[in-house]
Design an enzyme around this catalytic site. Structure first.
Site, PDB file in Angstrom:
ATOM      1  N   SER A   1       1.050  -1.012   0.119  1.00 44.84           N
ATOM      2  CA  SER A   1       0.010  -0.201  -0.333  1.00 44.84           C
ATOM      3  C   SER A   1       0.840   1.318   0.329  1.00 44.84           C
ATOM      4  CB  SER A   1      -0.791  -0.195   1.635  1.00 44.84           C
ATOM      5  OG  SER A   1      -0.445  -0.111   2.160  1.00 44.84           O
TER       6      SER A   1
ATOM      7  N   ASP B   1      -3.941   5.731  11.423  1.00 43.95           N
ATOM      8  CA  ASP B   1      -3.025   5.316   9.810  1.00 43.95           C
ATOM      9  C   ASP B   1      -1.898   6.042  10.320  1.00 43.95           C
ATOM     10  OD1 ASP B   1      -1.514   4.441   7.639  1.00 43.95           O
ATOM     11  OD2 ASP B   1      -3.040   4.886   6.942  1.00 43.95           O
TER      12      ASP B   1
ATOM     13  N   HIS C   1       0.563   5.259   5.802  1.00 44.86           N
ATOM     14  CA  HIS C   1       0.778   5.675   5.015  1.00 44.86           C
ATOM     15  C   HIS C   1       1.016   7.075   5.161  1.00 44.86           C
ATOM     16  CE1 HIS C   1      -2.267   1.658   4.880  1.00 44.86           C
ATOM     17  NE2 HIS C   1      -0.790   1.711   3.843  1.00 44.86           N
TER      18      HIS C   1
END
Length: 453
Positions: free
Chosen positions: A182, A430, A433
């Site tokens: 990702s 998160d 990311h």
């Protein structure tokens, strides 16, 4: 025959010469006097945020039209340093006045610091429709904007401002693909947004859960960008915790043909993996289970994931070299991008920082150091084996610069309006990311310099 001039002529000739010489002598003195004693006009002060303004403070910006001051609630860093500017020059790629690309000595982009930059990003959460929902921090209501106003400054060389036009010109009639987990997708979407600020990207293809395989074309340049999901590069049967399978089954002697079979059609492959090797896994090689990671509940030998990561990286690069053919190709490997969790993933403040770390304030941990070292050494070995042939290997060494940006993650804003009026609500965070726009755009600035150098 000798001509005799009148006596009066001999009297006036030296006098005229004396006057001429005197004038020549006085002119420089007059110019020097003008330069030394004539005051220069005061430069017009730039429109900058005063140093006393802090993030979230109420500041007043004078109107450029001479009207009353405009009350603007802004969150900007201090003004950029004097060397800030578009014409930095000096990296692996520079822009001449005519807009042409000029080569210059290579730059070590891994060593530097984040410095304030008041320029706005090239895109935002509404102007680019390619951002994955979880990384669209602006649209999800992240209240602070200071994380948008920093640029990376290498220590020993200048870093040209990113030029979407230069990248698109280089990518004309070429196919670039991001391959990996990702974070590879995060970097791929960042590049798409950067380039879309100058030319429209049309989606050609999408497939797989969560659109893990996608392809776009910039028709003005016949330039293609793809994203391939391959979280370990080699073949893997992914975990399925909903079905009670918490381990990845990793096959070190087989490759992920979903992307490897497309290698011949690519001009540039940007590889990026790492975090999925930290997930519990069972490792297969030669038809046998050779170990596992985080598998106390299984009757297998416990194996550190570092060795498996090293095997996967080295074997993948060797297979790329074996398959690539005679065409010119660039294989760039992005190094490990650290996470910044400081608290529990489901509580407020998991990654609370609002500014970058200063150099030396946050050292790399053992895991980040080893993961980076593996990629750097593997790419160096592959490049040495490739020699001066058509296949070129390069490393995008972003680990240090990423480690200094704890402020660039979505945190709770991976969801829209996560707290809904309750500041201490338990929400998912998160801290892995990157917000878009954000620090990951710099990864692609380095990519431009690397592939064009």
């Amino acid at each position: 025959m000798v001509t005799t001039f009148p006596q009066t002529h001999h009297f006036w000739r030296p006098r005229k010469q004396f006057i001429t010489y005197a004038l020549y002598a006085l002119l420089p003195l007059a110019l020097l006097h003008y330069l030394l004693f004539t005051p220069l006009p005061a430069p017009k002060p730039p429109l900058l945020v005063p140093p006393q303004a802090r993030e979230g403070a109420e500041i007043f910006v004078p109107s450029q039209h001479g009207d009353a001051a405009v009350n603007a609630r802004q969150e900007l860093p201090p003004p950029p340093p004097p060397d800030q500017g578009q014409g930095l020059g000096g990296g692996a790629l520079g822009e001449t006045q005519a807009g042409e690309v000029s080569a210059s000595p290579p730059c070590d982009y891994s060593d530097g610091e984040w410095v304030p930059d008041a320029r706005p990003p090239l895109y935002n959460g509404t102007s680019c429709g390619t951002i994955k929902d979880g990384q669209n921090c602006m649209a999800h209501g992240r209240p602070d904007t200071g994380y948008l106003h920093w640029r990376w400054r290498p220590r020993r060389c200048a870093f040209p401002a990113f030029s979407p036009e230069s990248f698109l010109r280089w990518l004309r009639n070429k196919h670039l693909a991001f391959v990996g987990d990702s974070l590879a997708r995060n970097q791929g979407e960042s590049l798409l947004c950067l380039l879309s600020s100058r030319s429209r990207a049309d989606l050609l293809y999408r497939d797989g859960e969560d659109n893990k395989f996608r392809r776009w074309v910039f028709r003005d340049y016949n330039a293609t960008v793809s994203i391939f999901w391959s979280p370990l590069l080699v073949k893997v049967a992914e975990k399925a915790e909903q079905a009670g399978v918490r381990h990845n089954n990793v096959f070190l002697d087989s490759f992920d043909e979903r992307w490897m079979s497309q290698l011949g059609a690519l001009d540039v492959a940007v590889l990026s993996v790492g975090h999925w090797f930290l997930i519990p896994g069972i490792y297969h090689d030669g038809g046998e289970v050779v170990g596992c990671h985080d598998c106390a509940d299984l009757n297998h030998t416990e194996t550190a994931f570092f060795g498996v990561f090293k095997e996967a990286v080295h074997r993948t690069l060797a297979e790329v070299a074996r398959r690539h053919g005679a065409d010119r190709k660039v294989v760039a490997f992005t190094t490990f991008s650290p996470a910044h969790f400081e608290g529990d993933w489901d509580k407020a403040g998991a990654c609370p920082k609002k500014q970058p770390y200063r150099d030396g304030e946050k050292e790399l941990g053992y895991t980040e150091t080893e993961m980076r070292k593996t990629v750097v050494e593997a790419v160096a070995a592959a490049a040495a084996n490739a020699g001066d042939g058509p296949l070129r290997f390069a490393v995008l060494d972003v680990t240090k610069m990423a480690n200094l940006r704890p402020d660039g993650h979505p945190g709770p804003y991976m969801r829209n309006d996560p707290f809904a009026g309750v500041e201490d609500a338990r929400v998912q965070n998160d801290c892995v990311h990157w917000c878009m726009p954000g620090p990951i755009d710099t990864f692609n600035e380095i990519l431009l310099q690397t592939i064009s150098g």
